[in-house]
Design a protein around this motif. Structure first.
Motif, short mmCIF file in Angstrom:
data_model
loop_
_atom_site.label_atom_id
_atom_site.label_comp_id
_atom_site.label_asym_id
_atom_site.label_seq_id
_atom_site.Cartn_x
_atom_site.Cartn_y
_atom_site.Cartn_z
N ILE A 1 -62.14 97.82 39.01
CA ILE A 1 -63.39 98.00 39.75
C ILE A 1 -63.41 96.97 40.88
O ILE A 1 -62.69 95.97 40.83
CB ILE A 1 -64.64 97.81 38.86
N PHE A 2 -64.23 97.23 41.89
CA PHE A 2 -64.36 96.27 42.99
C PHE A 2 -65.44 95.26 42.63
O PHE A 2 -66.55 95.62 42.26
CB PHE A 2 -64.73 96.97 44.30
N SER A 3 -65.12 93.99 42.72
CA SER A 3 -66.08 92.93 42.46
C SER A 3 -66.56 92.39 43.81
O SER A 3 -65.80 91.75 44.53
CB SER A 3 -65.43 91.80 41.66
N GLU B 1 -68.66 90.06 44.18
CA GLU B 1 -68.75 88.60 44.05
C GLU B 1 -67.44 87.92 44.44
O GLU B 1 -67.42 86.89 45.11
CB GLU B 1 -69.10 88.24 42.60
N LEU B 2 -66.30 88.51 44.03
CA LEU B 2 -64.99 87.95 44.34
C LEU B 2 -64.38 88.53 45.61
O LEU B 2 -63.49 87.94 46.21
CB LEU B 2 -64.03 88.18 43.17
N ILE C 1 -60.85 93.99 40.36
CA ILE C 1 -60.57 93.31 39.08
C ILE C 1 -60.57 94.34 37.97
O ILE C 1 -61.05 95.46 38.14
CB ILE C 1 -61.62 92.22 38.77
N ARG D 1 -62.10 95.88 34.77
CA ARG D 1 -63.48 95.92 34.28
C ARG D 1 -63.59 95.03 33.05
O ARG D 1 -62.82 95.14 32.11
CB ARG D 1 -63.88 97.35 33.92
N THR E 1 -69.67 88.95 31.25
CA THR E 1 -69.89 88.91 32.69
C THR E 1 -68.86 88.00 33.35
O THR E 1 -68.20 87.20 32.68
CB THR E 1 -71.30 88.37 33.01
N LEU E 2 -68.72 88.14 34.67
CA LEU E 2 -67.80 87.26 35.40
C LEU E 2 -68.24 85.81 35.28
O LEU E 2 -67.40 84.91 35.18
CB LEU E 2 -67.76 87.66 36.87
N GLU E 3 -69.53 85.58 35.27
CA GLU E 3 -70.03 84.21 35.14
C GLU E 3 -69.57 83.60 33.83
O GLU E 3 -69.17 82.44 33.78
CB GLU E 3 -71.55 84.20 35.23
N TRP F 1 -65.91 82.56 34.18
CA TRP F 1 -65.70 81.37 35.00
C TRP F 1 -65.95 80.10 34.19
O TRP F 1 -65.43 79.03 34.50
CB TRP F 1 -66.57 81.38 36.24
#
Length: 101
Positions: A77-79, A81-82, A86, A88, A94-96, A99
């Motif tokens: 999928i397209f992120s 935020e980045l 990436i 899925r 979540t991406l958070e 990180w």
């Protein structure tokens, strides 16, 4: 010897311009640039408090290591935020959270 005066003139000009060449740009330096010592700013320590929810971090980390079906990639999928594609994330991750791992 008619070439002798011309040779001497060229030789004198060469000596003159070798000592103080003119590159076609005239400038006058008005101010001396500040030294590195003058512009160095002392390092300041900041008081930082790191707050983490340990359970969320551990869960996201464990979820990716415990993935039993990792032989097959999840759909990309397209992120936003980045700014790139990436895989899925698993449900509930979540991406958070990733990180913080």
């Amino acid at each position: 010897r008619p070439l002798r005066p011309g040779f001497e003139e060229i030789q004198n000009l060469h000596k003159l311009f070798s000592a103080k060449p003119i590159f076609g740009v005239d400038y006058v330096s008005e101010d001396k640039p500040p030294t590195l010592k003058d512009v160095t700013v002392p390092r300041a320590e900041e008081k930082v408090e790191v707050i983490e929810a340990e359970d969320e971090v551990a869960d996201a980390f464990a979820a990716y290591y415990a993935d039993t079906n990792k032989n097959v990639d999840r759909e990309p999928i397209f992120s936003a935020e980045l700014g790139l594609a990436i895989e899925r994330p698993k449900d509930g991750v979540t991406l958070e959270m990733l990180w913080k791992v």
